[in-house]
Scaffold this active site. Structure first.
Site, mmCIF file in Angstrom:
data_model
loop_
_atom_site.group_PDB
_atom_site.id
_atom_site.type_symbol
_atom_site.label_atom_id
_atom_site.label_comp_id
_atom_site.label_asym_id
_atom_site.label_seq_id
_atom_site.Cartn_x
_atom_site.Cartn_y
_atom_site.Cartn_z
ATOM 1 N N ASP A 67 0.716 -0.953 -0.083
ATOM 2 C CA ASP A 67 0.093 -0.008 -0.032
ATOM 3 C C ASP A 67 0.836 1.160 -0.033
ATOM 4 O OD1 ASP A 67 0.919 -0.273 2.633
ATOM 5 O OD2 ASP A 67 -0.987 -0.952 3.546
ATOM 6 N N ASN A 136 -8.168 -3.275 14.199
ATOM 7 C CA ASN A 136 -9.403 -3.562 13.678
ATOM 8 C C ASN A 136 -9.425 -4.778 12.790
ATOM 9 O OD1 ASN A 136 -8.305 -2.362 11.537
ATOM 10 N ND2 ASN A 136 -9.852 -0.814 11.169
ATOM 11 N N HIS A 138 -7.512 -4.640 10.096
ATOM 12 C CA HIS A 138 -7.141 -4.754 8.284
ATOM 13 C C HIS A 138 -5.925 -5.292 8.189
ATOM 14 C CE1 HIS A 138 -5.074 -0.788 10.132
ATOM 15 N NE2 HIS A 138 -4.186 -1.151 9.356
ATOM 16 N N GLU A 143 -9.840 -2.094 4.989
ATOM 17 C CA GLU A 143 -10.616 -1.762 6.219
ATOM 18 C C GLU A 143 -11.870 -2.628 6.292
ATOM 19 O OE1 GLU A 143 -9.312 -0.092 8.430
ATOM 20 O OE2 GLU A 143 -8.431 1.795 7.576
HETATM 21 C C1 GLP Z 1 -0.733 -0.071 8.663
HETATM 22 C C2 GLP Z 1 -0.235 -0.646 7.300
HETATM 23 C C3 GLP Z 1 -0.437 -2.130 7.561
HETATM 24 C C4 GLP Z 1 0.118 -2.484 8.657
HETATM 25 C C5 GLP Z 1 -0.696 -2.024 9.936
HETATM 26 C C6 GLP Z 1 -0.240 -2.497 11.235
HETATM 27 O O1 GLP Z 1 -1.953 0.823 8.513
HETATM 28 N N1 GLP Z 1 -0.995 0.039 6.269
HETATM 29 O O2 GLP Z 1 -0.136 -2.768 6.287
HETATM 30 O O3 GLP Z 1 0.015 -3.932 8.695
HETATM 31 O O4 GLP Z 1 -1.095 -0.940 9.783
HETATM 32 O O5 GLP Z 1 0.732 -1.489 11.625
HETATM 33 P P1 GLP Z 1 2.062 -1.730 12.752
HETATM 34 O O6 GLP Z 1 2.725 -2.903 12.102
HETATM 35 O O7 GLP Z 1 2.733 -0.642 13.107
HETATM 36 O O8 GLP Z 1 1.280 -2.080 13.833
#
Ligand code: GLP
Length: 241
Positions: A67, A136, A138, A143
């Site tokens: 992303d 959540n 995702h 989402e």
């Molecule tokens: C972000 C990214 C995801 C990631 C998630 C968790 O929004 N777009 O690809 O897996 O959040 O992030 P973190 O690893 O910082 O908890």
């Protein structure tokens, strides 16, 4: 779904590095799906360390990131382009032309989504997709409510996701409101998926995932439709399971 239970974040990162290096060293050609967020940071550090110490080569590796924010210049410190350069790409020998991230600055965003899917397919699809999970549920920026057959698309970020990611920005107002993300369908087309889950703040999401109820309101539950998923999780994340 295979679950590898380890002690802590460091062990998650060591295990993930071991799995990635096994694929990187044995494949003649490899297409990796890569993720941003805090979770894979130490794994990337270990891959860099290994590259420096053992000269593991990435000449045969192509990478597609999950992303990117919409509207942030590539060189913005918070763009996922910059994140990946800083944590991984600048320190390994992967050829620049083999690195792909979604284009968050395209004039025609719909076309950018179609092009990204085509590029993935033209490279034979993703062999191994590295994933984190949002609290959540995702995955990527998919989402709750995202259709499980979705391809790369534009998303309005949930307020909770913007808040969670605000820690990287000066203020929440600066967190972009939209992103371009591989869809859940794109993720499920990967041949293999490696999901890393660390810490107490992910424990409820992980418990819900392991309940095995498939629900579009909980995007990560789509992974139950995939035949080759490995979850590496630490004690804190596994506390409710
Ligand atoms: C972000 C990214 C995801 C990631 C998630 C968790 O929004 N777009 O690809 O897996 O959040 O992030 P973190 O690893 O910082 O908890």
């Amino acid at each position: 779904m295979q679950i590898i239970r380890v002690e802590d974040y460091e062990d998650i990162s060591k295990k993930a590095t071991e799995i990635l290096l096994d694929r990187i060293r044995t494949a003649e050609k490899l297409v990796l799906g890569l993720a941003t967020g805090s979770t894979p940071v130490l794994t990337y550090q270990y891959l860099v360390k290994d590259h420096q110490e053992n000269q593991t080569s990435y000449q045969h590796v192509t990478s597609f990131n999950l992303d990117e924010y919409i509207g942030l210049p590539v060189e913005d410190p918070n763009s996922y382009h910059t994140f990946m350069d800083h944590h991984l790409f600048n320190h390994i020998d992967i050829p620049r032309e083999q690195i792909f991230l979604p284009n968050g600055l395209a004039d025609n965003q719909q076309q950018a989504c179609i092009d990204y899917e085509k590029q993935i397919q033209n490279h034979g699809g993703i062999d191994l997709q590295l994933l984190g999970i949002g609290s959540n549920g995702h995955i990527g920026f998919n989402e709750p409510g995202t259709p499980f057959d979705s391809a790369t698309h534009i998303v309005d970020l949930a307020e909770s996701t913007r808040k969670a990611n605000a820690r990287f920005f000066d203020s929440i107002e600066e967190v972009p409101k939209q992103a371009i993300t591989m869809g859940i369908g794109s993720i499920l087309r990967s041949k293999e998926i490696l999901l890393l889950v660390s810490g107490e703040k992910k424990s409820k999401a992980l418990a819900r995932l392991l309940e095995k109820q498939v629900d579009s309101q909980f995007p990560a539950s789509a992974l139950h439709h995939h035949a080759h998923v490995t979850i590496v999780a630490d004690k804190a994340a596994l506390q409710y399971t």
